[in-house]
Design a protein around this motif. Structure first.
Motif, PDB file in Angstrom:
ATOM      1  N   GLU A  57       0.846  -1.189   0.000  1.00 16.38           N
ATOM      2  CA  GLU A  57       0.000   0.000   0.000  1.00 16.38           C
ATOM      3  C   GLU A  57       0.883   1.242   0.000  1.00 16.38           C
ATOM      4  OE1 GLU A  57      -2.634   0.364   3.308  1.00 16.38           O
ATOM      5  OE2 GLU A  57      -3.754   2.050   2.397  1.00 16.38           O
ATOM      6  N   VAL A  58       0.578   2.171  -0.883  1.00 19.96           N
ATOM      7  CA  VAL A  58       1.370   3.388  -1.019  1.00 19.96           C
ATOM      8  C   VAL A  58       0.447   4.594  -0.920  1.00 19.96           C
ATOM      9  CG1 VAL A  58       3.121   2.279  -2.450  1.00 19.96           C
ATOM     10  CG2 VAL A  58       1.160   3.353  -3.539  1.00 19.96           C
ATOM     11  N   HIS A  59       1.052   5.744  -0.670  1.00 16.60           N
ATOM     12  CA  HIS A  59       0.297   6.990  -0.609  1.00 16.60           C
ATOM     13  C   HIS A  59       0.073   7.521  -2.015  1.00 16.60           C
ATOM     14  CE1 HIS A  59      -0.610  11.241   0.474  1.00 16.60           C
ATOM     15  NE2 HIS A  59      -1.137  10.669   1.537  1.00 16.60           N
ATOM     16  N   ARG A  60      -0.989   8.283  -2.189  1.00 17.13           N
ATOM     17  CA  ARG A  60      -1.335   8.793  -3.522  1.00 17.13           C
ATOM     18  C   ARG A  60      -0.260   9.698  -4.117  1.00 17.13           C
ATOM     19  NH1 ARG A  60      -4.564  11.323   0.258  1.00 17.13           N
ATOM     20  NH2 ARG A  60      -6.094   9.653  -0.007  1.00 17.13           N
ATOM     21  N   THR A  61       0.558  10.318  -3.277  1.00 22.59           N
ATOM     22  CA  THR A  61       1.604  11.199  -3.797  1.00 22.59           C
ATOM     23  C   THR A  61       2.763  10.423  -4.408  1.00 22.59           C
ATOM     24  OG1 THR A  61       2.571  11.277  -1.567  1.00 22.59           O
ATOM     25  CG2 THR A  61       1.056  13.047  -2.178  1.00 22.59           C
ATOM     26  N   ALA A  62       2.777   9.084  -4.269  1.00 23.42           N
ATOM     27  CA  ALA A  62       3.837   8.281  -4.873  1.00 23.42           C
ATOM     28  C   ALA A  62       3.738   8.274  -6.391  1.00 23.42           C
ATOM     29  CB  ALA A  62       3.782   6.853  -4.339  1.00 23.42           C
ATOM     30  N   PHE A  63       2.621   8.725  -6.939  1.00 26.15           N
ATOM     31  CA  PHE A  63       2.420   8.726  -8.390  1.00 26.15           C
ATOM     32  C   PHE A  63       2.357  10.155  -8.923  1.00 26.15           C
ATOM     33  CE2 PHE A  63       0.550   4.947  -6.525  1.00 26.15           C
ATOM     34  CZ  PHE A  63       1.180   3.943  -7.249  1.00 26.15           C
ATOM     35  N   SER A  64       3.235  10.990  -8.392  1.00 24.60           N
ATOM     36  CA  SER A  64       3.238  12.405  -8.763  1.00 24.60           C
ATOM     37  C   SER A  64       4.127  12.716  -9.959  1.00 24.60           C
ATOM     38  CB  SER A  64       3.681  13.255  -7.565  1.00 24.60           C
ATOM     39  OG  SER A  64       4.967  12.862  -7.128  1.00 24.60           O
ATOM     40  N   GLU A  65       4.700  11.703 -10.598  1.00 26.94           N
ATOM     41  CA  GLU A  65       5.497  11.921 -11.793  1.00 26.94           C
ATOM     42  C   GLU A  65       5.343  10.732 -12.730  1.00 26.94           C
ATOM     43  OE1 GLU A  65       9.608  12.255 -10.940  1.00 26.94           O
ATOM     44  OE2 GLU A  65       9.752  10.341  -9.875  1.00 26.94           O
ATOM     45  N   ILE A  66       5.486  10.983 -14.028  1.00 23.88           N
ATOM     46  CA  ILE A  66       5.359   9.948 -15.048  1.00 23.88           C
ATOM     47  C   ILE A  66       6.702   9.261 -15.231  1.00 23.88           C
ATOM     48  CG2 ILE A  66       4.853   9.487 -17.480  1.00 23.88           C
ATOM     49  CD1 ILE A  66       2.961  11.873 -17.424  1.00 23.88           C
ATOM     50  N   LEU A  67       6.698   7.922 -15.131  1.00 24.40           N
ATOM     51  CA  LEU A  67       7.910   7.140 -15.349  1.00 24.40           C
ATOM     52  C   LEU A  67       7.958   6.703 -16.809  1.00 24.40           C
ATOM     53  CD1 LEU A  67       7.958   4.845 -12.176  1.00 24.40           C
ATOM     54  CD2 LEU A  67       9.062   7.056 -12.513  1.00 24.40           C
ATOM     55  N   VAL A  68       9.012   7.069 -17.507  1.00 27.89           N
ATOM     56  CA  VAL A  68       9.181   6.676 -18.903  1.00 27.89           C
ATOM     57  C   VAL A  68      10.018   5.401 -18.925  1.00 27.89           C
ATOM     58  CG1 VAL A  68      10.044   7.360 -21.169  1.00 27.89           C
ATOM     59  CG2 VAL A  68       9.042   9.068 -19.643  1.00 27.89           C
ATOM     60  N   SER A  69       9.392   4.292 -19.287  1.00 31.46           N
ATOM     61  CA  SER A  69      10.079   3.011 -19.322  1.00 31.46           C
ATOM     62  C   SER A  69       9.440   2.140 -20.391  1.00 31.46           C
ATOM     63  CB  SER A  69       9.996   2.322 -17.959  1.00 31.46           C
ATOM     64  OG  SER A  69       8.729   1.743 -17.767  1.00 31.46           O
ATOM     65  N   PRO A  70      10.118   1.064 -20.814  1.00 39.36           N
ATOM     66  CA  PRO A  70       9.533   0.174 -21.825  1.00 39.36           C
ATOM     67  C   PRO A  70       8.241  -0.488 -21.384  1.00 39.36           C
ATOM     68  CG  PRO A  70      11.901  -0.188 -21.645  1.00 39.36           C
ATOM     69  CD  PRO A  70      11.513   0.716 -20.505  1.00 39.36           C
ATOM     70  N   ARG A  71       7.972  -0.525 -20.087  1.00 44.16           N
ATOM     71  CA  ARG A  71       6.796  -1.221 -19.592  1.00 44.16           C
ATOM     72  C   ARG A  71       5.656  -0.272 -19.234  1.00 44.16           C
ATOM     73  NH1 ARG A  71       8.340  -5.324 -14.975  1.00 44.16           N
ATOM     74  NH2 ARG A  71       6.104  -5.628 -15.212  1.00 44.16           N
ATOM     75  N   MET A  72       5.796   0.988 -19.517  1.00 46.26           N
ATOM     76  CA  MET A  72       4.795   1.950 -19.100  1.00 46.26           C
ATOM     77  C   MET A  72       3.441   1.721 -19.777  1.00 46.26           C
ATOM     78  SD  MET A  72       6.407   5.250 -21.091  1.00 46.26           S
ATOM     79  CE  MET A  72       5.179   6.402 -20.510  1.00 46.26           C
TER      80      MET A  72
END
Length: 428
Positions: A401-416
């Motif tokens: 379980e993570v906090h909602r702020t953990a997704f505050s940036e877009i990760l550019v990766s082959p699996r995105m």
């Protein structure tokens, strides 16, 4: 503080202190078996196309037994209690739903496969194993759905006429409108777009009648979906909770979009919503503010990179298409900036990400425009958030379980992109 359910907000005006506290006892319980169970309903909403593409030969054979092959014959005609709209002559999507969920025909109460902008396909089915009425909403599968996704500006979830939904709560405008559409269809209300073409069957309050039926007495309501369907389901859950105060309403959102609801609504949704995010999935990290930040970072990197741009584009496209494993950011920095010495231990951060170096360079070379970013209101994922990550060295995964702020940036990766596919959770 996060474990205690305390949301800490920076106070600018001392006359407006808005600390939000959600007691642990009032938050929705995390049951992994339930999460896996209702993922089947979210996946089934994609219909026969997605079902067949996973196993063309085997699923085509299993689908044939459920097709409405001879609708003109009384023995093969669908029962009138079931309302089916927009599913063609043989009802192939309905057949895929029945095949995947293995439910009785009389337990499928409604299936609306019509699709326009801000009008999403969905179905209503009674799940006897969990004693719940499940509303499953389809994710993005057409141009109309994409245009619904693109309308990402904040809009009010409800007005003063809807008791139980704060008028200050905002959501993704396209999905707010889609949720209102599904809400009206479930209760036989005018949608304002059908032009009065629907028959008498479409004007029935199917959800209300189902809750009043003795066969479904004591049933709860579960709303679920994937991607666009997840975002719509999360907002629809607010509306259903306001209408059915004596009935338990739960939402399971799989890979919902990141810029979905305002902070206050996100805190409230922890009482009844669970969001599931897989790996580097780009959609839960996509919001207006995150897109603006990514655009700024891309401009900075491309302006400083010493490689020809066609090599950068070609390498990225090949990695995305082939779904190659993630390359460490330190390796990418060595490739993009050969001979720059950025990979030396003194420059790297403790996790080898060189994040501090990139931020320092960006701030010194490119002037930031805070007004542009601050013009986008902060929007967040709904409910309690579970992050599923694969362990590449073994055929296993971790769930945290993570906090909602953990997704505050877009990760550019082959699996995105591949991490967003609805069948990615099937192996779990």
């Amino acid at each position: 503080w996060d474990r205690m359910g305390v949301e800490v907000t920076r106070v600018v005006d001392t006359t407006d202190v808005s600390l939000k506290v959600v007691a642990e006892s009032s938050r929705i319980q995390l049951d992994w078996e339930q999460i896996k169970h209702f993922h089947q309903f979210a996946s089934a909403a994609y219909g026969y196309w997605w079902y067949i593409i996973q196993s063309p030969l085997g699923h085509c054979c299993s689908l044939g037994a459920y097709l409405n092959c001879c609708p003109a014959l009384c023995c093969c005609r669908q029962k009138q209690e079931m309302m089916v709209e927009g599913d063609g002559f043989f009802h192939p999507n309905l057949a895929a739903i029945r095949c995947q969920l293995d439910v009785k025909e009389e337990d499928i109460l409604m299936f609306d496969n019509r699709n326009r902008i801000e009008e999403v396909p969905f179905f209503l089915v009674a799940d006897r194993s969990t004693k719940s009425l499940v509303v499953s909403i389809r994710g993005t599968l057409s141009l109309h759905d994409m245009l619904t996704d693109l309308r990402g500006e904040p809009g009010k979830m409800a007005d003063e006429s809807v008791k139980g939904v704060n008028v200050d709560w905002h959501g993704h405008q396209g999905m707010v409108n889609a949720a209102r559409y599904v809400y009206r269809r479930l209760h036989g209300m005018e949608t304002g777009r059908d032009g009065g073409k629907d028959g008498r069957c479409s004007r029935r309050d199917l959800l209300g009648l189902a809750l009043a039926t003795p066969d479904y007495a004591g049933y709860s309501i579960v709303v679920t979906g994937h991607s666009l369907g997840a975002g719509t389901a999360a907002i629809l859950a607010f509306l259903l909770r306001a209408r059915y105060r004596g009935t338990k309403v739960t939402c399971y959102a799989y890979s919902p979009p990141g810029g979905l609801i305002s902070r206050e609504a996100a805190v409230e949704s922890e009482k009844f919503t669970v969001s599931v995010v897989v790996g580097d999935d780009v959609i839960p990290r996509t919001s207006l503010a995150n897109i603006a930040t990514l655009s700024r970072d891309i401009k900075h990197v491309t302006s400083q990179c010493q490689l020809p741009k066609f090599k950068i584009l070609g390498y990225g496209c090949m990695a995305a298409c082939c779904s190659t494993s993630n390359t460490p950011i330190s390796g990418e920095l060595d490739r993009l900036f050969p001979g720059s010495g950025v990979s030396s231990p003194g420059d790297s951060s403790t996790d080898g990400s060189h994040r501090e170096l990139l931020i320092e360079e960006a701030s010194s070379i490119l002037p930031t425009n805070p007004d542009t970013l601050s013009s986008f209101p902060s929007m967040y994922l709904p409910g309690r958030i579970l992050h599923v990550e694969d362990i590449h060295s073994a055929n296993s995964f971790t769930v945290s379980e993570v906090h909602r702020t953990a997704f505050s940036e877009i990760l550019v990766s082959p699996r995105m992109l591949s991490d967003h596919l609805p069948n990615h959770l099937d192996k779990l």
